[in-house]
Motif scaffolding. Structure first.
Motif, PDB file in Angstrom:
ATOM      1  N   ARG A   7       0.835  -1.216   0.000  1.00 40.18           N
ATOM      2  CA  ARG A   7       0.000   0.000   0.000  1.00 40.18           C
ATOM      3  C   ARG A   7       0.862   1.256   0.000  1.00 40.18           C
ATOM      4  N   SER A   8       1.989   1.197   0.689  1.00 44.60           N
ATOM      5  CA  SER A   8       2.850   2.378   0.763  1.00 44.60           C
ATOM      6  C   SER A   8       3.474   2.728  -0.579  1.00 44.60           C
ATOM      7  N   LEU A   9       3.519   1.757  -1.500  1.00 40.35           N
ATOM      8  CA  LEU A   9       4.145   1.987  -2.797  1.00 40.35           C
ATOM      9  C   LEU A   9       3.183   2.573  -3.831  1.00 40.35           C
ATOM     10  N   ASP A  10       1.864   2.506  -3.562  1.00 39.44           N
ATOM     11  CA  ASP A  10       0.844   3.069  -4.449  1.00 39.44           C
ATOM     12  C   ASP A  10       1.050   2.630  -5.900  1.00 39.44           C
ATOM     13  N   LEU A  11       1.152   1.319  -6.112  1.00 37.37           N
ATOM     14  CA  LEU A  11       1.369   0.816  -7.466  1.00 37.37           C
ATOM     15  C   LEU A  11       0.189   1.128  -8.384  1.00 37.37           C
ATOM     16  N   ALA A  12      -1.013   1.050  -7.868  1.00 37.00           N
ATOM     17  CA  ALA A  12      -2.188   1.358  -8.688  1.00 37.00           C
ATOM     18  C   ALA A  12      -2.153   2.808  -9.163  1.00 37.00           C
ATOM     19  N   GLY A  13      -1.706   3.707  -8.298  1.00 43.51           N
ATOM     20  CA  GLY A  13      -1.651   5.110  -8.657  1.00 43.51           C
ATOM     21  C   GLY A  13      -0.540   5.445  -9.631  1.00 43.51           C
ATOM     22  N   ARG A  14       0.429   4.548  -9.766  1.00 40.57           N
ATOM     23  CA  ARG A  14       1.553   4.775 -10.678  1.00 40.57           C
ATOM     24  C   ARG A  14       1.340   4.114 -12.035  1.00 40.57           C
ATOM     25  N   LEU A  15       0.166   3.517 -12.232  1.00 38.56           N
ATOM     26  CA  LEU A  15      -0.123   2.798 -13.462  1.00 38.56           C
ATOM     27  C   LEU A  15      -0.609   3.766 -14.544  1.00 38.56           C
ATOM     28  N   ARG A  16      -0.074   3.630 -15.744  1.00 40.75           N
ATOM     29  CA  ARG A  16      -0.456   4.458 -16.877  1.00 40.75           C
ATOM     30  C   ARG A  16      -0.805   3.566 -18.070  1.00 40.75           C
ATOM     31  N   LEU A  17      -1.523   4.133 -19.003  1.00 41.54           N
ATOM     32  CA  LEU A  17      -1.854   3.452 -20.252  1.00 41.54           C
ATOM     33  C   LEU A  17      -1.098   4.145 -21.378  1.00 41.54           C
ATOM     34  N   ALA A  18      -0.481   3.363 -22.248  1.00 43.00           N
ATOM     35  CA  ALA A  18       0.188   3.954 -23.403  1.00 43.00           C
ATOM     36  C   ALA A  18      -0.843   4.670 -24.270  1.00 43.00           C
ATOM     37  N   PRO A  19      -0.477   5.805 -24.870  1.00 44.14           N
ATOM     38  CA  PRO A  19      -1.428   6.519 -25.735  1.00 44.14           C
ATOM     39  C   PRO A  19      -1.987   5.607 -26.821  1.00 44.14           C
ATOM     40  N   LEU A  20      -3.302   5.571 -26.943  1.00 48.07           N
ATOM     41  CA  LEU A  20      -3.946   4.675 -27.903  1.00 48.07           C
ATOM     42  C   LEU A  20      -4.047   5.279 -29.290  1.00 48.07           C
ATOM     43  N   ASP A  21      -3.915   6.595 -29.387  1.00 47.72           N
ATOM     44  CA  ASP A  21      -4.099   7.265 -30.669  1.00 47.72           C
ATOM     45  C   ASP A  21      -2.783   7.492 -31.409  1.00 47.72           C
ATOM     46  N   ARG A  22      -1.691   6.934 -30.889  1.00 53.08           N
ATOM     47  CA  ARG A  22      -0.390   7.100 -31.523  1.00 53.08           C
ATOM     48  C   ARG A  22       0.296   5.740 -31.637  1.00 53.08           C
ATOM     49  N   PRO A  23       1.044   5.493 -32.715  1.00 57.12           N
ATOM     50  CA  PRO A  23       1.775   4.226 -32.855  1.00 57.12           C
ATOM     51  C   PRO A  23       3.049   4.257 -32.012  1.00 57.12           C
ATOM     52  N   VAL A  24       2.885   3.970 -30.729  1.00 60.50           N
ATOM     53  CA  VAL A  24       3.941   4.174 -29.739  1.00 60.50           C
ATOM     54  C   VAL A  24       5.234   3.439 -30.121  1.00 60.50           C
ATOM     55  N   ALA A  25       5.112   2.156 -30.450  1.00 60.99           N
ATOM     56  CA  ALA A  25       6.316   1.359 -30.719  1.00 60.99           C
ATOM     57  C   ALA A  25       7.009   1.793 -32.006  1.00 60.99           C
ATOM     58  N   ALA A  26       6.246   2.097 -33.032  1.00 59.09           N
ATOM     59  CA  ALA A  26       6.848   2.534 -34.297  1.00 59.09           C
ATOM     60  C   ALA A  26       7.516   3.892 -34.139  1.00 59.09           C
ATOM     61  N   LEU A  27       6.887   4.789 -33.383  1.00 55.98           N
ATOM     62  CA  LEU A  27       7.511   6.090 -33.114  1.00 55.98           C
ATOM     63  C   LEU A  27       8.772   5.910 -32.292  1.00 55.98           C
ATOM     64  N   GLY A  28       8.729   5.015 -31.324  1.00 55.97           N
ATOM     65  CA  GLY A  28       9.932   4.743 -30.544  1.00 55.97           C
ATOM     66  C   GLY A  28      11.053   4.191 -31.411  1.00 55.97           C
ATOM     67  N   ALA A  29      10.701   3.322 -32.359  1.00 56.20           N
ATOM     68  CA  ALA A  29      11.701   2.806 -33.283  1.00 56.20           C
ATOM     69  C   ALA A  29      12.306   3.935 -34.116  1.00 56.20           C
ATOM     70  N   ALA A  30      11.467   4.859 -34.540  1.00 52.27           N
ATOM     71  CA  ALA A  30      11.966   6.023 -35.274  1.00 52.27           C
ATOM     72  C   ALA A  30      12.941   6.818 -34.428  1.00 52.27           C
ATOM     73  N   LEU A  31      12.640   6.963 -33.139  1.00 57.73           N
ATOM     74  CA  LEU A  31      13.546   7.677 -32.236  1.00 57.73           C
ATOM     75  C   LEU A  31      14.877   6.950 -32.086  1.00 57.73           C
ATOM     76  N   LEU A  32      14.858   5.609 -32.168  1.00 58.88           N
ATOM     77  CA  LEU A  32      16.112   4.866 -32.152  1.00 58.88           C
ATOM     78  C   LEU A  32      17.023   5.329 -33.283  1.00 58.88           C
ATOM     79  N   GLY A  33      16.421   5.571 -34.440  1.00 57.51           N
ATOM     80  CA  GLY A  33      17.194   6.011 -35.601  1.00 57.51           C
ATOM     81  C   GLY A  33      17.745   7.405 -35.457  1.00 57.51           C
ATOM     82  N   ALA A  34      17.196   8.173 -34.521  1.00 59.90           N
ATOM     83  CA  ALA A  34      17.666   9.541 -34.299  1.00 59.90           C
ATOM     84  C   ALA A  34      18.816   9.585 -33.324  1.00 59.90           C
ATOM     85  N   SER A  35      19.092   8.454 -32.664  1.00 63.61           N
ATOM     86  CA  SER A  35      20.135   8.443 -31.625  1.00 63.61           C
ATOM     87  C   SER A  35      21.511   8.271 -32.225  1.00 63.61           C
TER      88      SER A  35
END
Length: 299
Positions: A271-299
């Motif tokens: 309870r002290s760690l508040d794991l439920a409160g730290r939970l997020r959902l990845a944006p559903l309206d954006r291709p998160v993994a493909a955009l992340g892959a594109a960012l790999l190419g920028a590194s």
């Protein structure tokens, strides 16, 4: 690259490629079904790159970031244990795709790519990302940097055995977490009959099916176990739910948060760690993994 980035998200069921601006705006995208086998995946990925180049008017041809399942040797561009793609161990994916496309290929694990995308879109620099797709994997962005591990296996929590009486996993072990907390696990218990299994399950539960609600809650509890594994290992600021199963949206986050709250009910420590409160959902309206892959190419 004329200010644009190109990324490919290669999964067990689909390859999604995007051309994006440096700010993360998708300028063009191509989605195809994934084949099986290293050479076949390279050939299909090459077709995606060529279609993206055509759609983008020839821009973004110099570097391609690629996220792919399995243990990825980033330095050598090789892949091992991509069991859901049928790619043999040590397959020189980066070299083969570079030869076929004429581009410099920056290869990484698909969950790592998605974690980068989620971090950028959510504005977070310290997160654990749970990829709930055909399989289950985690990825870690800690203090703004990816943690890949000494053997490129950081985050492969889907292959931690949790049930010695469970089914055999594709990795060769028995009762892995992936067998109870993934899209494949849902499909084994609740076939979608033409609809994605997770969507069918959550829809049925919302419509009042007691049986569906039981399966949903059992699944959510096992995903909550995965959240606890990540949180108690590296203690990130947030844990993000992503991958194909996360397309059911807020209902998934609520179900997993409820399971985390139930698990913490008898534990002041949890309870002290508040794991439920730290939970997020990845944006559903954006291709998160493909955009992340594109960012790999920028590194």
């Amino acid at each position: 690259m004329s200010g644009v980035l190109m990324g490919l998200d290669i999964g067990a069921t689909k390859i999604l490629g995007v051309v994006a601006s440096a700010e993360g705006e998708v300028l063009a995208s191509v989605r195809v079904t994934s084949p099986t086998g290293g050479d076949q995946v390279v050939a299909t990925a090459t077709e995606v790159v060529e279609k993206l180049r055509a759609a983008a008017g020839g821009l973004g041809t110099g570097v391609v970031g690629v996220g792919i399942p399995g243990l990825v040797d980033v330095g050598h561009g090789t892949v091992r244990h991509a069991v859901n793609l049928g790619v043999v161990d040590g397959y020189p994916f980066g070299e083969r795709l570079a030869a076929a496309t004429g581009a410099r290929i920056v290869l990484d694990n698909d969950a790592n790519a998605a974690a980068l995308g989620a971090a950028a879109l959510l504005g977070e620099t310290d997160l654990g990302y749970l990829s709930l797709g055909t399989g289950l994997a985690a990825a870690l962005v800690l203090d703004g940097a990816l943690r890949r591990g000494s053997r490129n296996a950081a985050g492969e929590i889907g292959h931690i055995p949790v049930d010695p009486a469970g089914p055999r996993c594709e990795c060769g072990q028995v009762g892995c977490l992936e067998t109870v907390a993934s899209g494949s696990a849902i499909a084994a218990l609740w076939p979608g009959h033409g609809q994605p299994a997770a969507q069918a399950l959550f829809d049925a539960a919302a419509a009042g099916s007691v049986e569906a609600a039981v399966v949903r809650d059992r699944f959510a509890a096992r995903v909550a176990d995965a959240v606890r594994l990540v949180a108690l290992t590296v203690d990130p600021a947030v844990v993000v739910l992503g991958g194909g199963v996360a397309q059911v949206g807020e209902r998934l986050r609520v179900a997993v948060a409820h399971a985390l709250a139930e698990q913490a009910a008898a534990s002041p420590f949890l309870r002290s760690l508040d794991l439920a409160g730290r939970l997020r959902l990845a944006p559903l309206d954006r291709p998160v993994a493909a955009l992340g892959a594109a960012l790999l190419g920028a590194s």
